[in-house]
Enzyme design. Structure first.
Site, mmCIF file in Angstrom:
data_model
loop_
_atom_site.group_PDB
_atom_site.id
_atom_site.type_symbol
_atom_site.label_atom_id
_atom_site.label_comp_id
_atom_site.label_asym_id
_atom_site.label_seq_id
_atom_site.Cartn_x
_atom_site.Cartn_y
_atom_site.Cartn_z
ATOM 1 N N GLY A 114 -4.487 -20.725 21.126
ATOM 2 C CA GLY A 114 -4.291 -22.163 20.948
ATOM 3 C C GLY A 114 -2.822 -22.529 20.902
ATOM 4 O O GLY A 114 -2.020 -21.835 20.276
ATOM 5 N N GLY A 173 8.358 2.687 3.549
ATOM 6 C CA GLY A 173 7.916 1.456 2.898
ATOM 7 C C GLY A 173 6.874 1.743 1.840
ATOM 8 O O GLY A 173 5.777 2.236 2.152
ATOM 9 N N GLU A 196 11.072 4.644 -0.037
ATOM 10 C CA GLU A 196 11.139 3.238 -0.420
ATOM 11 C C GLU A 196 12.580 2.860 -0.746
ATOM 12 O O GLU A 196 13.248 3.552 -1.519
ATOM 13 C CB GLU A 196 10.235 2.957 -1.623
ATOM 14 C CG GLU A 196 10.419 1.599 -2.278
ATOM 15 C CD GLU A 196 10.216 0.428 -1.311
ATOM 16 O OE1 GLU A 196 11.078 -0.471 -1.314
ATOM 17 O OE2 GLU A 196 9.226 0.441 -0.549
ATOM 18 N N VAL A 263 6.728 -1.887 6.565
ATOM 19 C CA VAL A 263 7.738 -2.689 5.860
ATOM 20 C C VAL A 263 7.316 -4.147 5.718
ATOM 21 O O VAL A 263 8.144 -5.031 5.606
ATOM 22 C CB VAL A 263 9.098 -2.590 6.583
ATOM 23 C CG1 VAL A 263 9.673 -1.202 6.444
ATOM 24 C CG2 VAL A 263 8.968 -2.967 8.063
ATOM 25 N N ASP A 304 -1.347 -16.539 5.706
ATOM 26 C CA ASP A 304 -0.094 -15.809 5.887
ATOM 27 C C ASP A 304 0.951 -16.602 6.643
ATOM 28 O O ASP A 304 2.152 -16.425 6.431
ATOM 29 C CB ASP A 304 -0.356 -14.494 6.639
ATOM 30 C CG ASP A 304 -1.078 -13.467 5.784
ATOM 31 O OD1 ASP A 304 -1.489 -13.809 4.658
ATOM 32 O OD2 ASP A 304 -1.244 -12.327 6.251
ATOM 33 N N HIS A 436 -22.799 -1.699 -22.472
ATOM 34 C CA HIS A 436 -22.332 -0.326 -22.713
ATOM 35 C C HIS A 436 -23.322 0.658 -22.103
ATOM 36 O O HIS A 436 -24.529 0.463 -22.211
ATOM 37 C CB HIS A 436 -22.225 -0.070 -24.222
ATOM 38 C CG HIS A 436 -21.853 1.340 -24.557
ATOM 39 N ND1 HIS A 436 -20.569 1.824 -24.420
ATOM 40 C CD2 HIS A 436 -22.622 2.389 -24.983
ATOM 41 C CE1 HIS A 436 -20.542 3.094 -24.773
ATOM 42 N NE2 HIS A 436 -21.779 3.462 -25.122
#
Length: 844
Positions: A114, A173, A196, A263, A304, A436
Site C-alpha cells: 500500500g 546484541g 553486548e 541490534v 512498531d 494451592h
C-alpha cells in the site's frame, strides 16, 4: 481491487488485523492491505515461530533431565528438521486463523504493498482504494548497523531458517531477540557467546533479574561479554570470527559457525509514501499525538511504525484505541501497565516500575521478594530457579511494578499487569485467595514479603528504600510516561497550587520565571480536568455512571479561565455540564466523581447524579436544570446580592444551546433592567445535540445577542487560558465597581460529542481536525515550553501524577457507600436545608 471504505488498514500484523476486526465490529466498512502473509512479523517470522522452536528446546531439556522424575530414555537427540516442520505447521495454522477471522468479520483483504497518495487514497499495485480514515500499521524491520563484515552475519529472520543447529553461535546484541536465540541454542548444545555494548544485557530489565538469568545461561557453557564493542566480523577458514573490545581496552575474538546480528528493529515506512501524503516522519517513525493521529487528516498510526513500545500486544492495543478514536470514543492509550516478556530459560517478565526507576523518581517504595525455591508448585515441576519481586508505593501500598524470573513468568505476569493497571494494593493482592499449589502463589507471597509478613520464607525487617532527590512532582506518581512524544525534554520542575484569585493580573500572566509556579498550577488543573473527564467517560461505558454524562474535554481553558478569577464570596450558577467547573472552583474531585456514581459521599449525597453539583461553602450552585433552566436562578441570586448591598458577583456559565430559549432573553433583560451584578458567560463549543450553532441560530456570534440588551459584551478565544483569565478578571472588576451585568462569549470546541452517547456524526472531519490542532492544553504547554518555564519531561510527570490521582478518585467513588433507601428523601426539599449550619450566617 478498487473500492471505497470507511477504514483502510495498511499492514496485516497484530496491530493491523486487530484494528481491522475492531473497526468492522464498530460498523465500519473495512479493508486491510498486506503484501506478505497475514499476521505480520510476529506471527510469520517473530513471536510465534520463535516460541515454537523454544518449546521444542524446552522439551529437549526436560527429557534430558527426566531421570529424577522416573523418565529414563537412552540416546535422546534433537531433530532440528522436525522442530522446523512443527514450527511451520503452527505458523500456517495461525495464518489461516487470521484469514478466517477477517473473512468472518467482513473485512476485505487486499494483497499488495500500500502507498498513500493523499486525500484518503491508497494505491495498491495500480488499484486505488479510498478511505475516510487510514490506519498505518506497517510495523518494523530488522535494524542494520555499519559493521565491517555485517554481510557475513544472519538476522532474526534468517536464523529461523537454518538447516542445522550451529556448533558455535555468536550473538551481537543482548536485547530480547538476541537473548531468546541465545537461550534456545545454548539449550540445544551450541557454544553461545553474547556480545553486548551496554553494561548489562536486557537493559530494560532489573539488574537482579538479569543476574539470575545470566547465572543459568553461563551454567550451560555460554559466555556473556558486556560493555563490549564489536569491531568486525571476518572469515576464519570455514568459520567466522568476531573481533571486539571490552571496556575500551584491548581486543578479543570469538570463533563461530554462525553470527547473529540482533541490534533491534526500526520502524518500516519504505514505499509507504508517508511524507508525500502529509504524514510527518521523525527518524523514520510515524509521529502521532496522544490519540494516535498523524499530522495528516484522517490518517492514524499504530504499532512498531510509530516507534514506541515495539511489542505485538501493544500494537494490538493501539489498533483498538485508534479505531475507537475514529468512531468518536476519544480514547488515549495508557501504557503504564504494558507487560514485557522474554522467553528465555528461565523466563523473564515484568510490568510497571522497577525498584531502581521508582527510587530515581523519588518514590518511597516497599519491595518484596519470594524465591521459587520456596514455592511448592515450582518444586514439583523441578524448576526452582528465580523469584518474584513486587515493588509498591510505601505510603499507600499501591503496586507499582512486578518483576519475575522463573518458570512460566510470561504467564504469571497477567495477574501482575491487572494489579498495576488497576492500582491494586499489596493488601488487595494478599487478600485474594490463590489456589494451592500454583505458581501464582509466589506473587501473593512477594506481596506479603513487602509488608514483612510472608508465610513461606523468613521475613526480613521491612524498611522503605531510601529515596533519591525528588524530581517527580508527586512521590506517588506511579504511571509510566506516554511514549512517542515529538522530542525528549530536560529535567522537570515542581508546580505549586495557583495563587488566590485576587492575584490574577496581566502582569501575573506573563510568561516569565517569576510567574512559573502560578502558570504551572493552572496547567495542572487543566490536566486534572481533562483526565477526570476521560476517565469519567470510561466509567460511564462501564455503567458506573447513570443518566447522561456531559464532558468538558476541549473546554479546559474556558473552564479554568472563567472560574479562577472569582473570589470565594462570589457565586457560581452553572449548567449540568459542570464537572470541570466544580474542580476548578476547588471542590474535592473525589466528591464530584462520587456524585456521578450516585454515592452518599457525593456533593449532593448521590441525589443529583451527573445533573447537580453543589457546595455551599464555595458558593457553587451547580445545575438545577437543563438548557438554561438555571439562568433565572442566577438573576435571582444577583438580585439578592444587590438587595444586600454587597460587592459580590454572580457568574452564570451556560452552553450555546441555552441562547435560543426564552429564559436566556428574560434573564439578560431582567439583569439589565435592575442593574444586577452578574457575569453571563457562554461556553460556546459551536454545536448542540446534533446541530452546529451557526445552523441553529440566526445570529452566529452569540455575544451580539447580549448587545441587544445594551450591556457590554465581548468574545474571547476560549482555547487560550491566559486570554480567558485576563478578560474574565477585567470584566469581573468592572461589575464589582458599577453593578452592571456583562457578557462574555468564549469560543472553544468540545472534542467529544454533546455527551458520551452522542455519535458526533454531524461535524465534518476537517472541522474536527482544525480544532483538535488547537487543543487548549497542548497550546498552553507550547507557550510554557517555548518560554523555558517547563519541558516535555515535566509534562510527562504531571500526566503521570494526575493519572494516579484520578485512579484514586475513581477508587474512592467506587468504594463509597450508596445512599440508604430510607434516607433518599433527605436533601431533596428546601426545608431539609433551612437549618443547615453551612447555610446559616456566613458559610465562609
Amino acid at each position: 481491487m478498487a473500492g471505497s471504505f470507511d477504514v483502510v488498514v495498511v499492514g496485516g500484523g497484530p496491530g493491523g488485523y486487530v484494528a481491522a476486526l475492531r473497526a468492522a465490529q464498530l460498523g465500519a466498512s473495512t479493508a486491510i492491505v498486506e503484501k506478505d502473509r497475514l499476521g505480520g512479523t510476529c506471527l510469520v517470522r517473530g513471536c510465534i515461530p520463535t516460541k515454537a522452536l523454544l518449546q521444542s528446546s524446552e522439551l529437549y531439556t526436560l527429557a534430558k533431565g527426566g531421570a529424577p522424575f522416573g523418565v529414563v530414555a537412552d540416546n535422546i537427540a534433537f531433530d532440528w528438521a522436525a522442530a522446523q516442520k512443527r514450527k511451520g505447521a503452527v505458523v500456517d495454522q495461525l495464518v489461516k486463523g487470521v484469514e478466517g477471522l477477517l473473512k468472518a468479520g467482513g473485512v476485505t483483504v487486499v494483497r499488495g504493498a500500500g502507498k498513500l497518495v493523499g486525500d484518503g487514497a491508497i494505491d495498491v499495485a495500480g488499484e486505488r482504494l479510498q478511505a475516510k480514515d487510514i490506519v498505518i500499521a506497517t510495523g518494523s524491520a530488522v535494524s542494520r548497523i555499519p559493521l565491517k563484515g555485517a554481510e557475513l552475519t544472519i538476522d532474526s529472520d534468517a536464523i529461523l531458517e537454518l538447516k542445522e543447529v550451529p556448533a558455535r553461535l555468536a550473538v551481537i546484541g543482548g536485547g530480547v531477540v538476541g537473548m531468546e536465540f541465545a537461550a534456545m541454542f545454548a539449550a540445544l548444545g551450541s557454544k553461545v557467546t553474547v556480545l553486548e555494548m551496554l553494561p548489562q544485557i536486557l537493559p530494560m530489565v532489573e539488574a537482579d533479574v538479569v543476574n539470575a538469568y545470566v547465572k543459568h545461561l553461563t551454567g550451560l557453557g555460554a559466555e556473556v561479554h558486556t560493555s563490549s564493542k564489536v569491531a568486525e566480523v571476518a572469515k576464519a577458514g570455514r568459520a567466522l570470527q568476531v573481533r571486539f573490545s571490552t571496556g575500551g581496552e584491548g581486543g578479543g575474538a570469538v570463533d563461530a559457525d554462525q553470527v547473529l546480528l540482533a541490534v533491534g528493529r526500526s520502524p518500516y515506512t519504505e514505499g509507504l509514501g508517508a511524507e508525500a501524503a502529509g504524514v510527518k516522519l521523525e527518524r523514520g517513525r510515524v509521529v502521532v499525538d496522544d490519540h494516535l493521529r498523524t499530522s495528516a487528516l484522517g490518517v492514524w498510526g499504530i504499532g512498531d511504525v510509530i516507534g514506541g513500545i515495539m511489542l505485538a500486544h501493544v500494537a494490538s492495543y493501539e489498533g483498538i484505541c485508534a479505531v475507537e478514536n475514529i468512531a468518536g470514543h476519544a480514547r488515549i492509550p495508557d501504557y503504564h501497565a504494558a507487560p514485557n516478556c522474554v522467553y528465555t530459560d528461565p523466563e523473564i517478565a515484568h510490568v510497571g516500575l522497577g525498584e531502581k526507576e521508582a527510587t530515581e523518581r523519588g518514590i518511597e517504595v516497599k519491595v518484596g521478594r519470594f524465591p521459587f525455591a520456596a514455592a511448592g508448585r515450582a518444586l514439583t515441576l523441578g524448576q526452582t530457579e528465580g523469584f518474584v519481586k513486587v515493588v509498591a508505593d510505601a505510603p499507600t501500598g499501591r503496586v507499582l511494578g512486578v518483576h519475575i524470573v522463573g518458570p512460566r513468568a510470561t504467564d504469571l505476569i497477567a495477574e501482575a499487569t491487572l494489579a498495576v493497571q488497576n492500582g491494586l494494593t499489596l493488601n488487595q493482592l494478599d487478600l485474594t485467595m490463590h489456589a494451592h499449589p500454583t505458581l501464582p502463589e509466589a506473587i501473593m507471597e512477594a506481596a506479603l514479603a513487602a509488608q514483612g509478613r510472608a508465610i513461606h520464607i523468613a521475613n526480613r525487617r521491612v524498611q522503605p528504600t531510601a529515596t533519591a532527590a525528588v524530581s517527580n512532582p508527586s512521590p506517588t506518581a506511579a504511571t509510566l510516561p506516554l511514549h512517542n512524544r515529538e522530542r525528549q525534554m530536560v529535567a522537570p520542575v515542581k508546580p505549586t497550587a495557583p495563587p488566590a484569585a485576587a492575584a490574577i493580573t496581566a502582569k501575573k500572566l506573563e510568561l516569565k520565571k517569576e510567574n512559573r509556579d502560578f502558570l504551572l498550577g493552572i496547567h495542572r488543573t487543566m490536566q486534572l480536568i481533562r483526565r477526570f473527564e476521560e476517565r469519567a467517560q470510561e466509567q460511564y461505558t462501564k455503567a458506573k455512571i447513570g443518566g447522561y454524562c456531559h464532558l468538558n474535554i476541549g473546554e479546559e481553558a474556558t473552564v479554568v479561565g472563567a472560574i479562577l478569577p472569582l473570589k470565594l464570596t462570589d457565586y457560581i450558577f452553572t449548567s449540568y455540564r459542570e464537572h470541570g467547573h466544580a474542580i476548578a472552583r476547588g471542590i474535592d474531585p473525589k466528591a464530584v466523581m462520587a456524585e456521578l456514581f450516585g454515592k452518599e459521599t457525593g456533593t449532593s449525597h448521590g441525589r443529583g447524579g451527573s445533573m447537580h453539583m453543589f457546595d455551599a461553602k464555595l458558593r457553587f450552585m451547580g445545575g438545577y436544570g437543563i438548557v438554561g433552566g438555571h439562568l433565572p436562578l442566577a438573576a435571582g441570586g444577583a438580585a439578592a446580592i444587590k438587595y444586600r448591598q454587597e460587592k459580590d458577583v454572580v457568574e452564570c456559565l451556560f452552553g450555546d444551546g441555552a441562547t435560543n430559549i426564552g429564559a436566556f432573553h428574560e434573564s439578560l433583560n431582567f439583569s439589565k433592567v435592575f442593574d444586577l451584578p452578574v457575569l453571563w458567560l457562554c461556553v460556546n463549543n459551536r454545536y448542540g445535540m446534533g446541530t452546529p450553532v451557526d445552523k441553529a441560530s440566526a445570529v452566529a456570534d452569540i455575544y451580539k445577542k447580549a448587545c441587544a440588551y445594551d450591556m457590554e459584551s465581548i468574545q474571547v478565544d476560549g482555547m487560550n487560558v491566559r486570554e480567558v483569565l485576563i478578560k474574565t478578571s477585567e470584566i469581573l472588576e468592572k461589575i464589582r465597581a458599577d453593578s452592571q451585568p456583562r457578557f462574555i462569549e468564549a469560543l472553544c470546541y468540545r472534542f467529544r460529542g454533546h455527551s458520551v452517547v452522542d455519535p458526533d456524526k454531524y461535524r465534518s472531519a476537517e472541522d474536527k481536525e482544525k480544532f483538535r490542532k488547537a487543543d487548549p492544553i497542548v497550546f498552553f504547554e507550547h507557550e510554557l515550553e517555548t518560554s523555558g518555564l517547563a519541558d516535555e519531561e515535566y509534562f510527562k510527570n504531571v500526566r503521570a501524577e494526575v493519572e494516579t490521582e484520578v485512579q484514586d478518585i475513581i477508587k474512592f467513588a467506587d468504594e463509597s457507600p450508596d445512599p440508604k433507601v430510607e434516607d433518599l428523601y433527605k436533601y431533596v426539599y428546601a426545608a431539609e436545608w433551612e437549618e443547615s449550619p453551612a447555610l446559616r450566617g456566613d458559610p465562609l
